[in-house]
Design a protein around this motif. Structure first.
Motif, mmCIF file in Angstrom:
data_model
loop_
_atom_site.group_PDB
_atom_site.id
_atom_site.type_symbol
_atom_site.label_atom_id
_atom_site.label_comp_id
_atom_site.label_asym_id
_atom_site.label_seq_id
_atom_site.Cartn_x
_atom_site.Cartn_y
_atom_site.Cartn_z
ATOM 1 N N TRP A 1 0.846 -1.194 0.000
ATOM 2 C CA TRP A 1 0.000 0.000 0.000
ATOM 3 C C TRP A 1 0.880 1.243 0.000
ATOM 4 O O TRP A 1 1.677 1.468 0.906
ATOM 5 N N ASP A 2 0.736 2.048 -1.056
ATOM 6 C CA ASP A 2 1.546 3.264 -1.166
ATOM 7 C C ASP A 2 0.734 4.532 -0.984
ATOM 8 O O ASP A 2 1.196 5.638 -1.275
ATOM 9 N N THR B 1 -2.383 2.963 -4.359
ATOM 10 C CA THR B 1 -2.622 1.662 -4.992
ATOM 11 C C THR B 1 -2.316 0.532 -4.019
ATOM 12 O O THR B 1 -1.320 0.589 -3.285
ATOM 13 N N PHE B 2 -3.190 -0.478 -4.045
ATOM 14 C CA PHE B 2 -2.973 -1.685 -3.251
ATOM 15 C C PHE B 2 -2.593 -2.805 -4.210
ATOM 16 O O PHE B 2 -3.306 -3.072 -5.175
ATOM 17 N N SER C 1 -6.578 0.404 -7.641
ATOM 18 C CA SER C 1 -6.132 1.793 -7.638
ATOM 19 C C SER C 1 -7.316 2.707 -7.971
ATOM 20 O O SER C 1 -7.599 2.944 -9.147
ATOM 21 N N VAL D 1 -9.300 1.614 2.286
ATOM 22 C CA VAL D 1 -8.367 2.752 2.336
ATOM 23 C C VAL D 1 -8.301 3.304 3.754
ATOM 24 O O VAL D 1 -7.215 3.579 4.284
ATOM 25 N N LEU E 1 -6.298 0.893 5.956
ATOM 26 C CA LEU E 1 -4.872 0.922 5.621
ATOM 27 C C LEU E 1 -4.211 2.201 6.127
ATOM 28 O O LEU E 1 -3.111 2.160 6.693
ATOM 29 N N ASP E 2 -4.880 3.332 5.939
ATOM 30 C CA ASP E 2 -4.311 4.601 6.404
ATOM 31 C C ASP E 2 -4.227 4.644 7.929
ATOM 32 O O ASP E 2 -3.244 5.137 8.493
ATOM 33 N N GLN F 1 -1.296 2.613 9.007
ATOM 34 C CA GLN F 1 -0.036 3.316 8.760
ATOM 35 C C GLN F 1 0.256 4.327 9.860
ATOM 36 O O GLN F 1 1.407 4.472 10.294
#
Length: 372
Positions: free
Chosen positions: A220-221, A224-225, A239, A246, A249-250, A253
């Protein structure tokens, strides 16, 4: 101490004893072999006969390494082969559990005497001890090892090749059933922080458990996953991913950045409660996951049968019910087998046709009512 008939009190070595639901169980500690014949006497003391002690002492005796003409010897050669070493860690661990189960009784069993009838007997004994799925897996492992050995002239034929699996009972509930949206919401709401991310990834990508747990941080950037399925090498790329994923994931992070201030973190996206990887075989994750699931089942919050792999079925079913094609479902699930997509689209069509049938019956009743 155990009172042995005719010998008095003895303290046997290598014995594991415990009581569950009022029943007494005894196992040989090293091999895991179950021993029968241990019982309580009226004053609470333990008692057994000579056969119990003889069996235990036989298991305690050191045994020579199995030779190449034995089942244990075949397993040993197979495990050292490149073919076996190329298997996934989880697969090798599952195979090893079967070989450990077979070791006490069949480590020195001659390959020349391993017939289909003998494999069936081993299968049925495993069924009695550990139920259907394990029994069928025992046959599968024996067959894989024997096929490897047959191709290398260690035995003339594969005695397990034609042994049928024990059939699944028709009244048994489907394994890995799809989750409902309500169940997903309930489970995520009750999940500890370290379970939220892997469950959410599974719920919105349909990735297999092993792929989820071994995702690198680079999966995860922020836009895009990406993940490459370990089973077939297929690439899943989103993406952007679904909004709920999302957000998860965020959030993960941000938590990772805070945790990184106090320790060096591994390059894995999903971490356990201590900030460590879950482990390559996933046993730690399954322990935490099913502890949560069993607690929710006990309270009646969810129905029985939820598994992490069921999330994959949920994604496939949701896509099919939304009218997506088999190829779209295959792409989403990073799958190559056309039959996988057909399963979901067939189920969705059946559901749609059933709904249409119900509507037709209602319409017929309404029409009849108007004529009265």
């Amino acid at each position: 101490m155990i009172e042995i008939d005719g010998l008095g009190s003895v303290a046997p070595r290598g014995l594991k004893i415990y009581k569950s639901k009022g029943k007494l169980y005894a196992y040989h500690r090293k091999s895991g072999v179950k021993l029968n014949g241990l019982r309580h006497v009226e004053d609470g003391r333990l008692r057994a006969d000579r056969n119990f002690l003889d069996e235990l002492e036989g298991l305690n005796k050191p045994r020579a390494a199995p030779g190449p003409g034995s089942l244990g010897g075949l397993f040993a050669m197979w495990c050292l082969s490149p073919d076996y070493q190329r298997l996934k860690v989880r697969t090798r661990a599952d195979y090893q559990r079967v070989m450990d189960y077979l070791k006490p009784g069949f480590e020195h069993f001659p390959l020349a005497k391993l017939s289909p009838a003998k494999v069936i007997a081993i299968r049925d004994a495993a069924y009695a001890a550990r139920k259907r799925r394990f029994a069928n897996y025992v046959v599968s492992v024996i067959s894989s090892a024997c096929e490897w050995g047959r191709l290398r002239d260690h035995l003339k034929a594969n005695p397990a090749a034609g042994v049928p699996a024990i059939a699944r009972p028709k009244d048994l509930k489907p394994a890995n059933r799809p989750w409902t949206r309500e169940e997903r919401t309930l489970v995520l709401g009750a999940s500890p922080t370290h379970l939220v991310l892997p469950i959410t990834i599974g719920a919105y990508t349909g990735l297999r458990e092993g792929d989820v747990l071994n995702l690198p941080v680079t999966a995860w950037d922020g836009q895009t996953f990406r993940c490459q399925a370990s089973k077939n090498g297929e690439l899943l790329e989103m993406s952007p991913p679904p909004a709920a994923l999302v957000a998860a994931l965020d959030h993960a992070q941000r938590q990772r950045a805070d945790l990184a201030k106090s320790k060096v973190l591994p390059a894995r996206l999903c971490l356990n409660a201590y900030g460590d990887p879950w482990g390559r075989d996933g046993s730690g994750f399954r322990s935490s996951f099913f502890k949560l699931i069993r607690r929710l089942e006990a309270t009646g919050a969810i129905e029985t049968g939820l598994t992490s792999h069921g999330l994959r079925h949920s994604v496939g079913a949701a896509l099919a019910e939304a009218g997506k094609s088999e190829s779209e479902i295959l792409a989403m699930l990073a799958n190559r087998s056309p039959s996988s997509g057909k399963v979901y689209t067939r189920q969705a069509r059946r559901k749609t046709l059933t709904a249409a049938g119900v509507a037709a019956l209602d319409a017929a009743d309404e029409a009849a009512e108007k004529k009265r």
